[in-house]
Design a protein around this motif. Structure first.
Motif, PDB file in Angstrom:
ATOM      1  N   ALA A  55       0.846  -1.197   0.000  1.00  0.00           N
ATOM      2  CA  ALA A  55       0.000   0.000   0.000  1.00  0.00           C
ATOM      3  C   ALA A  55       0.873   1.236   0.000  1.00  0.00           C
ATOM      4  CB  ALA A  55      -0.933   0.012   1.217  1.00  0.00           C
ATOM      5  N   GLU A  56       0.256   2.357  -0.330  1.00  0.00           N
ATOM      6  CA  GLU A  56       0.904   3.652  -0.184  1.00  0.00           C
ATOM      7  C   GLU A  56       0.815   4.087   1.277  1.00  0.00           C
ATOM      8  OE1 GLU A  56       2.282   5.484  -2.854  1.00  0.00           O
ATOM      9  OE2 GLU A  56       1.906   3.641  -3.989  1.00  0.00           O
ATOM     10  N   PHE A  57       1.799   4.859   1.732  1.00  0.00           N
ATOM     11  CA  PHE A  57       1.654   5.493   3.034  1.00  0.00           C
ATOM     12  C   PHE A  57       1.868   6.991   2.870  1.00  0.00           C
ATOM     13  CE2 PHE A  57       6.301   4.933   3.021  1.00  0.00           C
ATOM     14  CZ  PHE A  57       6.747   6.131   3.575  1.00  0.00           C
ATOM     15  N   GLU A  58       1.319   7.745   3.787  1.00  0.00           N
ATOM     16  CA  GLU A  58       1.453   9.199   3.771  1.00  0.00           C
ATOM     17  C   GLU A  58       1.338   9.698   5.204  1.00  0.00           C
ATOM     18  OE1 GLU A  58      -3.255   9.712   2.518  1.00  0.00           O
ATOM     19  OE2 GLU A  58      -1.682  10.237   1.091  1.00  0.00           O
ATOM     20  N   GLN A  59       1.359  11.002   5.377  1.00  0.00           N
ATOM     21  CA  GLN A  59       1.263  11.586   6.704  1.00  0.00           C
ATOM     22  C   GLN A  59       0.023  11.063   7.426  1.00  0.00           C
ATOM     23  OE1 GLN A  59       1.668  15.838   6.788  1.00  0.00           O
ATOM     24  NE2 GLN A  59       0.582  16.034   8.725  1.00  0.00           N
ATOM     25  N   GLY A  60       0.215  10.610   8.671  1.00  0.00           N
ATOM     26  CA  GLY A  60      -0.887  10.079   9.459  1.00  0.00           C
ATOM     27  C   GLY A  60      -0.988   8.570   9.434  1.00  0.00           C
ATOM     28  N   ASP A  61      -0.227   7.902   8.575  1.00  0.00           N
ATOM     29  CA  ASP A  61      -0.255   6.442   8.511  1.00  0.00           C
ATOM     30  C   ASP A  61       0.072   5.871   9.890  1.00  0.00           C
ATOM     31  OD1 ASP A  61      -0.567   4.117   6.765  1.00  0.00           O
ATOM     32  OD2 ASP A  61       1.559   3.741   7.129  1.00  0.00           O
ATOM     33  N   LEU A  62      -0.780   4.993  10.406  1.00  0.00           N
ATOM     34  CA  LEU A  62      -0.616   4.424  11.747  1.00  0.00           C
ATOM     35  C   LEU A  62      -0.842   2.925  11.667  1.00  0.00           C
ATOM     36  CD1 LEU A  62      -0.221   4.914  14.810  1.00  0.00           C
ATOM     37  CD2 LEU A  62      -2.691   5.328  14.958  1.00  0.00           C
ATOM     38  N   VAL A  63       0.214   2.158  11.953  1.00  0.00           N
ATOM     39  CA  VAL A  63       0.173   0.708  11.775  1.00  0.00           C
ATOM     40  C   VAL A  63       0.777   0.017  12.992  1.00  0.00           C
ATOM     41  CG1 VAL A  63       1.112  -1.225  10.425  1.00  0.00           C
ATOM     42  CG2 VAL A  63       0.256   0.805   9.260  1.00  0.00           C
ATOM     43  N   ILE A 236       1.926  -3.318  -6.695  1.00  0.00           N
ATOM     44  CA  ILE A 236       2.685  -2.088  -6.485  1.00  0.00           C
ATOM     45  C   ILE A 236       2.187  -1.002  -7.438  1.00  0.00           C
ATOM     46  CG2 ILE A 236       4.953  -0.997  -6.761  1.00  0.00           C
ATOM     47  CD1 ILE A 236       6.233  -3.524  -5.730  1.00  0.00           C
ATOM     48  N   ARG A 237       2.012  -1.356  -8.708  1.00  0.00           N
ATOM     49  CA  ARG A 237       1.587  -0.375  -9.703  1.00  0.00           C
ATOM     50  C   ARG A 237       0.178   0.145  -9.439  1.00  0.00           C
ATOM     51  NH1 ARG A 237       4.225  -3.613 -14.912  1.00  0.00           N
ATOM     52  NH2 ARG A 237       6.222  -2.483 -14.881  1.00  0.00           N
ATOM     53  N   ILE A 238      -0.737  -0.752  -9.094  1.00  0.00           N
ATOM     54  CA  ILE A 238      -2.113  -0.320  -8.848  1.00  0.00           C
ATOM     55  C   ILE A 238      -2.199   0.485  -7.557  1.00  0.00           C
ATOM     56  CG2 ILE A 238      -4.463  -1.099  -8.401  1.00  0.00           C
ATOM     57  CD1 ILE A 238      -3.470  -1.308 -11.351  1.00  0.00           C
ATOM     58  N   SER A 239      -1.403   0.143  -6.571  1.00  0.00           N
ATOM     59  CA  SER A 239      -1.355   0.939  -5.340  1.00  0.00           C
ATOM     60  C   SER A 239      -0.937   2.373  -5.649  1.00  0.00           C
ATOM     61  CB  SER A 239      -0.375   0.311  -4.347  1.00  0.00           C
ATOM     62  OG  SER A 239      -0.185   1.146  -3.233  1.00  0.00           O
ATOM     63  N   HIS A 240       0.064   2.522  -6.517  1.00  0.00           N
ATOM     64  CA  HIS A 240       0.507   3.859  -6.916  1.00  0.00           C
ATOM     65  C   HIS A 240      -0.581   4.569  -7.722  1.00  0.00           C
ATOM     66  CE1 HIS A 240       3.495   6.949  -7.782  1.00  0.00           C
ATOM     67  NE2 HIS A 240       3.090   6.926  -9.037  1.00  0.00           N
ATOM     68  N   GLY A 260       3.214   2.660 -14.797  1.00  0.00           N
ATOM     69  CA  GLY A 260       3.938   1.566 -15.436  1.00  0.00           C
ATOM     70  C   GLY A 260       3.181   0.816 -16.505  1.00  0.00           C
ATOM     71  N   TYR A 261       2.008   1.331 -16.929  1.00  0.00           N
ATOM     72  CA  TYR A 261       1.216   0.665 -17.964  1.00  0.00           C
ATOM     73  C   TYR A 261       1.251   1.503 -19.242  1.00  0.00           C
ATOM     74  CZ  TYR A 261      -0.719  -2.095 -14.137  1.00  0.00           C
ATOM     75  OH  TYR A 261      -0.865  -2.926 -13.059  1.00  0.00           O
ATOM     76  N   ASN A 262       1.518   0.853 -20.367  1.00  0.00           N
ATOM     77  CA  ASN A 262       1.475   1.559 -21.644  1.00  0.00           C
ATOM     78  C   ASN A 262       0.258   1.152 -22.469  1.00  0.00           C
ATOM     79  OD1 ASN A 262       2.164  -0.995 -22.509  1.00  0.00           O
ATOM     80  ND2 ASN A 262       4.316  -0.481 -22.904  1.00  0.00           N
ATOM     81  N   ASN A 263      -0.662   0.445 -21.808  1.00  0.00           N
ATOM     82  CA  ASN A 263      -1.863  -0.039 -22.474  1.00  0.00           C
ATOM     83  C   ASN A 263      -3.050   0.211 -21.539  1.00  0.00           C
ATOM     84  OD1 ASN A 263      -4.044  -1.985 -23.072  1.00  0.00           O
ATOM     85  ND2 ASN A 263      -2.650  -2.752 -24.646  1.00  0.00           N
ATOM     86  N   LEU A 264      -3.972   1.065 -21.954  1.00  0.00           N
ATOM     87  CA  LEU A 264      -5.089   1.451 -21.086  1.00  0.00           C
ATOM     88  C   LEU A 264      -6.011   0.270 -20.799  1.00  0.00           C
ATOM     89  CD1 LEU A 264      -6.311   3.798 -19.557  1.00  0.00           C
ATOM     90  CD2 LEU A 264      -7.607   4.398 -21.616  1.00  0.00           C
ATOM     91  N   VAL A 265      -6.201  -0.598 -21.774  1.00  0.00           N
ATOM     92  CA  VAL A 265      -7.072  -1.768 -21.563  1.00  0.00           C
ATOM     93  C   VAL A 265      -6.481  -2.660 -20.474  1.00  0.00           C
ATOM     94  CG1 VAL A 265      -7.985  -3.868 -22.612  1.00  0.00           C
ATOM     95  CG2 VAL A 265      -7.999  -1.725 -23.904  1.00  0.00           C
ATOM     96  N   ASN A 266      -5.178  -2.895 -20.542  1.00  0.00           N
ATOM     97  CA  ASN A 266      -4.512  -3.719 -19.536  1.00  0.00           C
ATOM     98  C   ASN A 266      -4.574  -3.071 -18.155  1.00  0.00           C
ATOM     99  OD1 ASN A 266      -2.977  -5.910 -18.589  1.00  0.00           O
ATOM    100  ND2 ASN A 266      -1.079  -4.772 -18.842  1.00  0.00           N
ATOM    101  N   PHE A 267      -4.388  -1.752 -18.122  1.00  0.00           N
ATOM    102  CA  PHE A 267      -4.462  -1.025 -16.852  1.00  0.00           C
ATOM    103  C   PHE A 267      -5.844  -1.173 -16.233  1.00  0.00           C
ATOM    104  CE2 PHE A 267      -5.631   3.105 -14.811  1.00  0.00           C
ATOM    105  CZ  PHE A 267      -4.883   2.931 -13.649  1.00  0.00           C
ATOM    106  N   ASN A 268      -6.893  -0.945 -17.029  1.00  0.00           N
ATOM    107  CA  ASN A 268      -8.254  -1.054 -16.503  1.00  0.00           C
ATOM    108  C   ASN A 268      -8.548  -2.460 -15.987  1.00  0.00           C
ATOM    109  OD1 ASN A 268      -9.031   1.616 -16.960  1.00  0.00           O
ATOM    110  ND2 ASN A 268      -9.639   1.194 -19.066  1.00  0.00           N
ATOM    111  N   LYS A 269      -8.066  -3.464 -16.704  1.00  0.00           N
ATOM    112  CA  LYS A 269      -8.292  -4.853 -16.295  1.00  0.00           C
ATOM    113  C   LYS A 269      -7.582  -5.149 -14.982  1.00  0.00           C
ATOM    114  CE  LYS A 269      -7.507  -9.619 -17.812  1.00  0.00           C
ATOM    115  NZ  LYS A 269      -6.940 -10.483 -18.885  1.00  0.00           N
ATOM    116  N   CYS A 270      -6.311  -4.757 -14.869  1.00  0.00           N
ATOM    117  CA  CYS A 270      -5.556  -5.010 -13.638  1.00  0.00           C
ATOM    118  C   CYS A 270      -6.143  -4.236 -12.463  1.00  0.00           C
ATOM    119  CB  CYS A 270      -4.088  -4.625 -13.827  1.00  0.00           C
ATOM    120  SG  CYS A 270      -3.184  -5.703 -14.952  1.00  0.00           S
ATOM    121  N   PHE A 271      -6.556  -3.001 -12.715  1.00  0.00           N
ATOM    122  CA  PHE A 271      -7.135  -2.174 -11.658  1.00  0.00           C
ATOM    123  C   PHE A 271      -8.404  -2.816 -11.105  1.00  0.00           C
ATOM    124  CE2 PHE A 271      -9.129   1.293  -9.504  1.00  0.00           C
ATOM    125  CZ  PHE A 271      -8.091   2.117  -9.088  1.00  0.00           C
TER     126      PHE A 271
END
Length: 289
Positions: A55-63, A236-240, A260-271
């Motif tokens: 996952a991504e983390f940012e200010q306030g991340d508490l784990v 990792i890519r979809i988290s970003h 990291g995707y150069n194909n929109l169809v592939n990106f939508n499918k993975c997402f």
């Protein structure tokens, strides 16, 4: 990078420790240790891996994490340029869970605290009202010492044990199968992937980071993480991509290219496979929040 069991500074006479971080970037490798840990990110952003969760983390991340759960917090690449306006600040609590269990043994809190530590074996992301309360407690912990600090720490444990404002990170079937040698090798691989996910990564290139043949690397990666290398890279890519959809005005196509995707169809499918939503649905839901 040599693998090692991280020394958290806890010993028989010191079963609770507070560490404050103020650096250009986080520099701990992928590691595990024999204590519990609660991490509050006060400044900074990047990616974190806890067990098999990305996952991504940012200010306030508490784990909160239990003993022997491998993890790494890695800042985004801009931090490694050591720009003066960027810093990473965090407060980390290390403690021996047996110390807490001894204190609550025989009380009505014992069952709830035991359940908390059972959940922490998978990592817990704390949210909601509980998050706000614990952030306030952390500010007191940073500014006190001795019995006052210990008392506030126990209040934090009590809050966590009585709260449902959290979700588990590592999957239910995750099993820590890594040795010290493995964590050193995976630290190199994970750091490489988190710095280079935005471009095409040939299997031969990442296998070379692990000093293995491509075939051996794929078998090794699956055996230690319970997921394929390709699946891990997609997460990792979809988290970003999720972070960009939440926090930027980039178009869906621009988000795909940046992730990291150069194909929109592939990106939508993975997402959709990972989030169960389309990118546009995800962005709309996040903006409503």
């Amino acid at each position: 990078m040599k693998a090692r069991l991280m020394d958290t500074g806890l010993h028989a006479s010191r079963q609770f420790r507070v560490k404050q971080v103020d650096e250009y970037f986080l520099n701990s490798p992928f590691h595990f240790h024999d204590t519990c840990e609660i991490v509050l990110i006060e400044e900074g952003y990047g990616k974190r891996i806890v067990g098999d969760h990305i996952a991504e983390f940012e200010q306030g991340d508490l784990v909160m994490m239990g003993p022997d759960l491998p993890h790494i917090w890695q800042n985004d690449s801009i931090y490694f340029q050591q720009r003066k306006h960027l810093r990473v600040k965090a407060t980390v609590l290390y403690f021996d869970p047996s110390m807490v269990m001894n204190l609550v043994a025989g009380t009505t809190a014992e069952r709830h605290v035991q359940q908390l530590f059972t959940s922490a074996a998978r990592g817990i992301s704390i949210q909601g009202d509980t998050h706000a309360c614990i952030v306030e407690k952390f500010s007191v912990i940073r500014s006190t010492d001795g019995l006052k600090r210990m008392a506030v720490f126990l209040e934090v444990i009590d809050l966590l044990a009585g709260s449902a404002d959290h979700h588990l990170l590592a999957s239910s079937n995750y099993s820590h199968a890594m040795t010290l040698k493995d964590t050193g090798r995976f630290s190199d691989v994970y750091q490489f992937l988190m710095m280079n996910f935005h471009r095409d990564i040939p299997l031969e290139e990442v296998a070379a980071v692990a000093k293995m043949s491509p075939t051996a690397f794929c078998r090794y990666f699956k055996a230690r993480t319970q997921k394929s290398f390709v699946s891990f890279l997609q997460e990792i890519r979809i988290s970003h991509a999720c972070k960009l959809l939440r926090n930027s005005e980039l178009s869906i196509l621009e988000t795909a290219l940046e992730s990291g995707y150069n194909n929109l169809v592939n990106f939508n499918k993975c997402f959709r496979n990972i989030t169960s939503q389309s990118p546009s649905m995800y962005r709309k839901a996040m903006r409503k929040k």
